[in-house]
Design a protein around this motif. Structure first.
Motif, short mmCIF file in Angstrom:
data_model
loop_
_atom_site.label_atom_id
_atom_site.label_comp_id
_atom_site.label_asym_id
_atom_site.label_seq_id
_atom_site.Cartn_x
_atom_site.Cartn_y
_atom_site.Cartn_z
N LYS A 26 0.79 -1.22 0.07
CA LYS A 26 -0.13 -0.23 0.02
C LYS A 26 0.79 1.06 0.12
CE LYS A 26 -4.10 -1.52 2.29
NZ LYS A 26 -4.92 -1.28 3.53
N GLN A 27 2.19 1.33 0.65
CA GLN A 27 2.82 2.32 0.82
C GLN A 27 3.75 2.63 -0.34
OE1 GLN A 27 2.76 4.81 3.10
NE2 GLN A 27 1.16 3.62 4.07
N GLY A 28 3.90 1.49 -1.57
CA GLY A 28 4.48 1.67 -2.60
C GLY A 28 5.85 1.13 -2.56
N VAL A 29 5.96 0.21 -1.95
CA VAL A 29 7.53 -0.67 -1.78
C VAL A 29 7.59 -1.22 -3.36
CG1 VAL A 29 6.29 -3.03 -1.41
CG2 VAL A 29 8.76 -2.53 -0.75
N LYS A 30 8.83 -1.13 -3.65
CA LYS A 30 9.01 -1.47 -5.17
C LYS A 30 9.88 -3.05 -5.21
CE LYS A 30 10.89 3.22 -6.55
NZ LYS A 30 10.72 3.97 -5.14
N PRO A 31 9.39 -3.57 -6.38
CA PRO A 31 9.80 -5.05 -6.59
C PRO A 31 11.05 -5.15 -6.20
CG PRO A 31 8.62 -4.34 -8.26
CD PRO A 31 8.97 -3.38 -7.71
N GLY A 32 11.40 -6.24 -5.31
CA GLY A 32 12.62 -6.49 -5.03
C GLY A 32 13.32 -5.86 -3.68
N GLU A 33 12.58 -5.00 -3.18
CA GLU A 33 13.01 -4.46 -2.12
C GLU A 33 12.67 -5.24 -0.71
OE1 GLU A 33 13.05 0.65 -3.27
OE2 GLU A 33 11.21 -0.21 -2.24
N LEU A 34 11.77 -5.96 -0.73
CA LEU A 34 11.12 -6.71 0.52
C LEU A 34 11.42 -8.12 0.44
CD1 LEU A 34 9.27 -6.64 3.30
CD2 LEU A 34 7.51 -6.31 1.80
N ALA A 35 11.64 -8.46 1.67
CA ALA A 35 11.89 -10.12 1.87
C ALA A 35 11.02 -10.59 3.08
CB ALA A 35 13.14 -10.43 2.04
N ILE A 36 10.25 -11.49 3.07
CA ILE A 36 9.76 -11.83 4.46
C ILE A 36 10.44 -13.36 4.65
CG2 ILE A 36 7.71 -12.90 5.53
CD1 ILE A 36 5.96 -11.52 3.91
N ILE A 37 11.16 -13.62 5.90
CA ILE A 37 11.77 -14.78 6.06
C ILE A 37 10.82 -15.21 7.27
CG2 ILE A 37 14.12 -15.76 6.75
CD1 ILE A 37 15.29 -13.14 6.01
N SER A 38 10.38 -16.74 6.84
CA SER A 38 9.61 -17.29 7.87
C SER A 38 10.23 -18.91 7.94
CB SER A 38 8.04 -17.31 7.33
OG SER A 38 7.45 -18.32 8.14
N LYS A 39 10.12 -19.21 9.24
CA LYS A 39 10.33 -20.71 9.62
C LYS A 39 9.42 -21.88 9.13
CE LYS A 39 9.72 -21.13 14.56
NZ LYS A 39 8.61 -22.04 14.24
N GLU A 40 8.21 -21.32 8.95
CA GLU A 40 7.16 -22.12 8.50
C GLU A 40 7.27 -22.26 7.00
OE1 GLU A 40 3.30 -22.19 10.32
OE2 GLU A 40 3.76 -20.05 11.25
N ALA A 41 6.37 -23.26 6.50
CA ALA A 41 6.67 -23.67 5.19
C ALA A 41 5.64 -23.08 4.17
CB ALA A 41 6.57 -25.15 4.96
N VAL A 42 4.64 -22.33 4.82
CA VAL A 42 3.68 -21.74 4.04
C VAL A 42 3.41 -20.33 4.24
CG1 VAL A 42 2.02 -23.92 4.16
CG2 VAL A 42 2.08 -22.06 6.15
N ALA A 43 2.97 -19.49 3.26
CA ALA A 43 2.70 -18.06 3.37
C ALA A 43 1.98 -17.82 4.62
CB ALA A 43 1.99 -17.74 2.13
N PRO A 44 2.12 -16.62 5.17
CA PRO A 44 1.23 -16.03 6.28
C PRO A 44 -0.12 -16.44 6.15
CG PRO A 44 2.87 -14.41 5.73
CD PRO A 44 2.95 -15.41 4.71
N TYR A 45 -0.71 -16.85 7.44
CA TYR A 45 -2.07 -17.01 7.49
C TYR A 45 -2.73 -16.53 8.64
CZ TYR A 45 0.03 -21.02 10.18
OH TYR A 45 0.72 -21.72 11.17
N GLU A 46 -4.02 -16.65 8.86
CA GLU A 46 -4.64 -16.09 10.12
C GLU A 46 -4.60 -17.31 11.30
OE1 GLU A 46 -5.77 -13.36 10.10
OE2 GLU A 46 -6.07 -12.52 8.34
N ARG A 47 -3.75 -17.12 11.93
CA ARG A 47 -3.39 -18.06 12.98
C ARG A 47 -4.65 -18.57 13.89
NH1 ARG A 47 1.57 -19.96 13.64
NH2 ARG A 47 2.48 -17.68 13.04
N PRO A 48 -5.64 -17.64 14.23
CA PRO A 48 -6.71 -18.06 15.14
C PRO A 48 -7.63 -19.36 14.49
CG PRO A 48 -6.77 -15.66 14.90
CD PRO A 48 -5.59 -16.28 13.99
#
Length: 434
Positions: A26-48
């Motif tokens: 939403k704030q306009g991050v450019k391609p290649g600028e952002l990484a998410i590093i997660s120990k889980e094997a799946v994309a972020p999900y609604e934990r509840p």
């Protein structure tokens, strides 16, 4: 291994990580600028979802159905969404070392990740009975629920132990939600906790009495005032009984433990200022280290409404703190300012056909109103908390969307409560007038 470099890195792929990613876009991050590093094997999900619909015997929730940000009515961010936006979603990757001075993260596999701005969204990990040295706590079929892998293992056990017996250790969120879902699976349930009533951090004795009665009517046997002191196992290693401190022994095919969590701050120990068990931040989730932000469960932040600092473990705060931090990152880059985080504490739960919401602070005197009879077909009741003559918190079971909005407004506005008797009589009507 070659070092990977990003302008922004989010470490942690839970709810906060997913909502932060959406705000970056939403704030306009450019391609290649952002990484998410997660120990889980799946994309972020609604934990509840894991303690609710994931375990339903019919119509169970499954991925990709509850990826973020569907939990707050937003677009579902499938794995391809990240790729489309040029975000590196680095999964099954555990960060084992963080050097904040050098701005480098190192994974268990030895990969290095360099960043300019870091968002810590590592969340919490469950407390395990083996952490307390409980005898037999490493037996098979003793479950904890934090990640989707845990839920998958529990689903398999429910299939294998059809119509079996479960012991739920703990009477908080996880204990209450999982006892309900185990009953839906036709499992016999004993729920054990040491406190005088369930959910003592939030519920009053009056609120708890309703839920305890309701659960007992649904076939959940509640055992209060004792703890699990040990476990017996079959020769194959599977749990067969839970030994309680008061001497009782409960047969069990499955044990589910929910005795709390601790924030995952170990990576950053000695590098950032900490308080109240979390990483201390300001109202923009900036830590004591330049270009490092902390959000969600790990952040201890200023609670503007109450003029103190707190750490909040709840999905609502995870979402909102992540959005606030990312807005603050971009504002600071652009030399702009944004409003301070002004959070109204909010907790909710759904189990059986019950649904409650709470807003504000649970301190001071209390007034119980409405129909809190657990045998009633029309149960709708609530509680107000009154401190220094003002209503500071409000709880409502089985409220309509409008009524839930009304109790939120009451907790935010903090109106004067002139008469507790009148408040008890008016009940939800009082909130609806504010």
């Amino acid at each position: 291994m070659a070092e990977k470099s990003f302008k922004y890195v989010i470490v942690g792929g839970g709810v906060a990580g997913g909502y932060a990613a959406r705000e970056f876009v939403k704030q306009g991050v450019k391609p290649g600028e952002l990484a998410i590093i997660s120990k889980e094997a799946v994309a972020p999900y609604e934990r509840p979802a894991l303690s609710k619909a994931y375990l339903f015997p019919e119509g169970a929730a499954r991925l990709p159905g509850f990826h973020v940000c569907v939990g707050s009515g937003g677009e579902r961010l499938l794995p391809e969404w990240y790729a489309d936006k040029g975000i590196s979603l680095i999964l099954s990757t555990e960060i084992v070392k963080a050097d904040l001075a050098s701005k480098i993260l190192v994974s268990a596999a030895g990969e290095s990740f360099k960043y300019q701005t870091l968002v810590i969204a590592t969340g919490s990990t469950v407390l395990k009975l083996s952490d307390f040295g409980v005898q037999g706590a490493d037996s098979k079929n003793i479950f904890y629920l934090r990640e989707i892998d845990d839920a998958d293992q529990l689903v398999e056990a429910l299939k294998a132990k059809k119509n079996g017996k479960a012991v739920v250790v703990g009477g908080g969120y996880i204990g209450l939600e999982l006892s309900a879902v185990l009953r839906l699976n036709n499992i016999e349930v004993n729920m054990v906790y040491p406190e005088p009533w369930c959910m003592p951090r939030l519920f009053t004795e009056g609120i708890a009495a309703f839920y305890e009665g309701y659960y007992q009517n649904k076939g959940v046997n509640i055992i209060k005032g004792t703890v699990a002191a040990g476990f017996d196992a079959h020769p194959n290693g599977e749990v067969k009984a839970v030994k309680l401190k008061d001497g009782r022994v409960l047969d069990a095919d499955i044990v589910v433990v929910g005795v709390g969590a601790r924030p995952l701050t170990t990576l950053f120990k000695g590098q950032v200022e900490e308080e109240k068990g979390g990483i201390k931040t300001d109202a923009f989730f900036k830590t004591s280290v330049p270009d490092v932000y902390a959000v969600g469960d790990v952040a201890t932040f200023p609670m503007k409404m109450y003029n103190d600092i707190r750490r909040v473990e709840h999905v609502d705060h995870s979402r909102k703190s992540a959005e606030q931090a990312v807005k603050a990152i971009f504002a600071s880059e652009q030399g702009k300012s944004i409003d301070e985080y002004d959070y109204l504490p909010y907790f909710y739960s759904r189990a059986f056909n019950l649904s409650w919401q709470f807003y504000g602070d649970n301190v001071g005197e209390t007034v119980l109103f409405g129909d809190a009879d657990s045998n009633s077909a029309t149960h709708k009741f609530g509680t107000y908390w009154i401190k220094d003559g003002k209503i500071v918190g409000a709880f409502l079971e089985s409220g309509s969307p409008e009524e839930n909005k009304a109790i939120a407004k009451v907790a935010k506005v903090q109106p004067v409560a002139s008469s507790l008797d009148q408040l008890a009589q008016e009940g939800i009507g009082f909130a609806s007038k504010i």
